[in-house]
Design a protein around this motif. Structure first.
Motif, PDB file in Angstrom:
ATOM      1  N   GLU A 171       0.924  -1.232   0.106  1.00  0.00           N
ATOM      2  CA  GLU A 171      -0.038   0.164   0.131  1.00  0.00           C
ATOM      3  C   GLU A 171       1.024   1.321   0.022  1.00  0.00           C
ATOM      4  O   GLU A 171       0.535   2.278  -0.501  1.00  0.00           O
ATOM      5  CB  GLU A 171      -0.808   0.060   1.231  1.00  0.00           C
ATOM      6  N   LEU A 172       2.023   1.207   0.613  1.00  0.00           N
ATOM      7  CA  LEU A 172       2.664   2.177   0.871  1.00  0.00           C
ATOM      8  C   LEU A 172       3.617   2.516  -0.376  1.00  0.00           C
ATOM      9  O   LEU A 172       3.605   3.574  -0.813  1.00  0.00           O
ATOM     10  CB  LEU A 172       3.840   2.195   2.093  1.00  0.00           C
ATOM     11  N   GLU A 173       3.953   1.565  -1.135  1.00  0.00           N
ATOM     12  CA  GLU A 173       4.753   1.621  -2.240  1.00  0.00           C
ATOM     13  C   GLU A 173       3.917   2.167  -3.362  1.00  0.00           C
ATOM     14  O   GLU A 173       4.138   3.092  -4.188  1.00  0.00           O
ATOM     15  CB  GLU A 173       5.271   0.202  -2.913  1.00  0.00           C
ATOM     16  N   THR A 174       2.413   1.880  -3.398  1.00  0.00           N
ATOM     17  CA  THR A 174       1.566   2.288  -4.307  1.00  0.00           C
ATOM     18  C   THR A 174       1.272   3.527  -4.078  1.00  0.00           C
ATOM     19  O   THR A 174       0.987   4.470  -5.181  1.00  0.00           O
ATOM     20  CB  THR A 174       0.339   1.461  -4.184  1.00  0.00           C
ATOM     21  N   ALA A 175       1.614   4.462  -2.998  1.00  0.00           N
ATOM     22  CA  ALA A 175       1.286   5.606  -2.666  1.00  0.00           C
ATOM     23  C   ALA A 175       2.583   6.664  -3.058  1.00  0.00           C
ATOM     24  O   ALA A 175       2.573   7.548  -3.348  1.00  0.00           O
ATOM     25  CB  ALA A 175       0.690   6.055  -1.310  1.00  0.00           C
ATOM     26  N   VAL A 176       3.838   5.998  -2.581  1.00  0.00           N
ATOM     27  CA  VAL A 176       5.091   6.701  -2.791  1.00  0.00           C
ATOM     28  C   VAL A 176       5.392   6.925  -4.007  1.00  0.00           C
ATOM     29  O   VAL A 176       5.911   8.092  -4.433  1.00  0.00           O
ATOM     30  CB  VAL A 176       6.080   5.930  -1.899  1.00  0.00           C
ATOM     31  N   TYR A 177       5.522   5.940  -4.838  1.00  0.00           N
ATOM     32  CA  TYR A 177       6.182   6.110  -6.194  1.00  0.00           C
ATOM     33  C   TYR A 177       5.425   7.242  -7.002  1.00  0.00           C
ATOM     34  O   TYR A 177       6.211   8.138  -7.507  1.00  0.00           O
ATOM     35  CB  TYR A 177       6.153   4.738  -6.916  1.00  0.00           C
ATOM     36  N   PRO A 178       4.198   7.299  -7.004  1.00  0.00           N
ATOM     37  CA  PRO A 178       3.591   8.161  -7.862  1.00  0.00           C
ATOM     38  C   PRO A 178       3.649   9.784  -7.052  1.00  0.00           C
ATOM     39  O   PRO A 178       3.954  10.677  -7.864  1.00  0.00           O
ATOM     40  CB  PRO A 178       2.121   8.014  -7.784  1.00  0.00           C
ATOM     41  N   ALA A 179       3.893   9.799  -5.759  1.00  0.00           N
ATOM     42  CA  ALA A 179       3.916  10.875  -5.266  1.00  0.00           C
ATOM     43  C   ALA A 179       5.484  11.404  -5.467  1.00  0.00           C
ATOM     44  O   ALA A 179       5.636  12.788  -5.687  1.00  0.00           O
ATOM     45  CB  ALA A 179       3.938  10.873  -3.842  1.00  0.00           C
ATOM     46  N   LEU A 180       6.484  10.636  -5.551  1.00  0.00           N
ATOM     47  CA  LEU A 180       7.634  10.958  -6.086  1.00  0.00           C
ATOM     48  C   LEU A 180       7.889  11.344  -7.302  1.00  0.00           C
ATOM     49  O   LEU A 180       8.552  12.555  -7.784  1.00  0.00           O
ATOM     50  CB  LEU A 180       8.788   9.775  -5.714  1.00  0.00           C
ATOM     51  N   ASP A 181       7.056  10.636  -8.240  1.00  0.00           N
ATOM     52  CA  ASP A 181       7.150  11.121  -9.769  1.00  0.00           C
ATOM     53  C   ASP A 181       6.484  12.710  -9.804  1.00  0.00           C
ATOM     54  O   ASP A 181       6.898  13.366 -10.808  1.00  0.00           O
ATOM     55  CB  ASP A 181       6.267  10.186 -10.569  1.00  0.00           C
ATOM     56  N   MET A 182       5.223  12.773  -9.146  1.00  0.00           N
ATOM     57  CA  MET A 182       4.829  14.069  -9.031  1.00  0.00           C
ATOM     58  C   MET A 182       5.582  15.045  -8.463  1.00  0.00           C
ATOM     59  O   MET A 182       5.674  16.450  -9.133  1.00  0.00           O
ATOM     60  CB  MET A 182       3.230  14.177  -8.480  1.00  0.00           C
ATOM     61  N   LEU A 183       6.391  15.043  -7.665  1.00  0.00           N
ATOM     62  CA  LEU A 183       7.401  15.764  -7.259  1.00  0.00           C
ATOM     63  C   LEU A 183       8.704  16.383  -8.009  1.00  0.00           C
ATOM     64  O   LEU A 183       8.894  17.436  -8.179  1.00  0.00           O
ATOM     65  CB  LEU A 183       7.999  15.341  -5.440  1.00  0.00           C
ATOM     66  N   THR A 184       9.132  15.255  -8.588  1.00  0.00           N
ATOM     67  CA  THR A 184       9.941  15.527  -9.663  1.00  0.00           C
ATOM     68  C   THR A 184       9.546  16.354 -10.906  1.00  0.00           C
ATOM     69  O   THR A 184      10.380  17.125 -11.282  1.00  0.00           O
ATOM     70  CB  THR A 184      10.785  14.305 -10.122  1.00  0.00           C
ATOM     71  N   SER A 185       8.338  16.086 -10.959  1.00  0.00           N
ATOM     72  CA  SER A 185       7.645  16.933 -12.473  1.00  0.00           C
ATOM     73  C   SER A 185       7.476  18.463 -11.702  1.00  0.00           C
ATOM     74  O   SER A 185       7.633  19.114 -12.754  1.00  0.00           O
ATOM     75  CB  SER A 185       6.603  16.231 -12.979  1.00  0.00           C
TER      76      SER A 185
END
Length: 318
Positions: A171-185
């Motif tokens: 569940e955490l992975e599912t939330a973290v990876y998109p959040a990091l991608d959004m932050l870098t963009s």
């Protein structure tokens, strides 16, 4: 109905009884007792009744108090295994399991799994005779199980906590990876705050997973600690009969020997041999150690990904 050691005991006649039992207040000391004969009781008892029943000290029972937030622990005592694994708080003996707060949403599936895995083979055969396919599958599972009662109960708890923590990690992975991608963009205070919160969740979850892993590793590193968990073997060794007689009694006992699968009776031969032989338990613990270690590796990889992203963000804003 009064329990043999005090407190109120409510017989359970059907698998749906747990769901129908009214939930008590926050201070309730509710337990479900499941024994090797397939009987179940819902119990509302105080700590002294529990201590008397399973013969453990108050300090051992204290680690099962949800209000004290003790870390994950597996303790081997003379006649019991005291188990505190997150929401799984149980006391296991050679022929009984006492599980705390059976109405908790996270505990109900464990009750169902214990009911399935600990069902005596003769009951499974009887149900299968009336065409119950699920009972037939349970019977096959029981026949394949090569462990005594306490190990089957322990395995249910280990499987449940490993699966639970792995699910929380996914569940955490599912939330973290998109959040990091959004932050870098798009570097924004909102995206940064979201990542910080997820990082805090990850840190807390990592500590919980690490504690379960460390507890299993500590057991695996100490043969004496593992030997303490062989409750059935210790019970047979406590008999005043001769060595051969003790082994025979263990296999013939209606409360212990007859409740162990045929395959496990071969392992009971250790009664006649090395009492410190812990290979059977070591294999069981090793399997779940590998599972929880894999979950920890996922969290470590996630932490590294967050750290790398933070380094990238710092470079971008500098």
């Amino acid at each position: 109905m009064a329990g043999r050691d005090g407190g109120c005991v409510v017989p359970v006649d059907t698998p749906t009884a747990v769901a129908g039992f009214k939930k008590k207040g926050a201070g309730s000391r509710s337990w479900i007792l499941m024994d090797s004969s397939g009987q179940e009781n819902l119990m509302d008892v105080d700590k002294h009744a529990i201590m008397q029943r399973v013969q453990i000290h108050a300090r051992d029972l204290r680690i099962l108090d949800p209000l004290l937030s003790y870390p994950s622990t597996i303790l081997g005592r003379e006649r019991a295994i005291v188990l505190n694994l997150e929401h799984i708080k149980a006391i296991i003996t050679a022929d009984e399991v006492l599980l705390r707060d059976p109405l908790d949403d996270n505990v109900v599936p464990i009750v169902e799994d214990l009911r399935r895995r600990l069902k005596p083979e003769n009951l499974s055969r009887e149900e299968n005779r009336y065409g119950n396919l699920a009972a037939h599958n349970d019977m096959e599972t029981a026949e394949e199980d090569d462990s005594p009662f306490e190990f089957r109960a322990l395995e249910v708890a280990l499987e449940a906590i490993c699966s639970y923590l792995n699910a929380r990690t996914i569940e955490l992975e599912t939330a973290v990876y998109p959040a990091l991608d959004m932050l870098t963009s798009k570097i924004s205070s909102r995206n940064l705050d979201r990542v910080r919160k997820l990082k805090s969740q990850m840190t807390r979850l990592t500590a919980r997973v690490q504690k379960v892993r460390d507890e299993l590793e500590q057991l695996l590193d100490d043969d004496d600690d593992m030997a303490d968990l062989y409750l059935s073997r210790k019970l047979s060794g406590a008999s005043p009969m001769s060595e051969a007689g003790a082994a025979s009694w263990f296999l013939m006992s209606p409360t212990i020997g007859s409740k162990i699968s045929r395959a496990s009776r071969a392992s009971v031969a250790t009664v006649r041999g090395d009492e410190n032989d812990v290979e059977e338990l070591e294999m069981l613990l090793e399997a779940y150690f590998m599972q929880i270690d894999g979950t920890l590796n996922k969290l470590t990889t996630l932490r590294e990904y967050i750290d790398n992203t933070e380094d990238y963000i710092n470079i971008q804003v500098s």
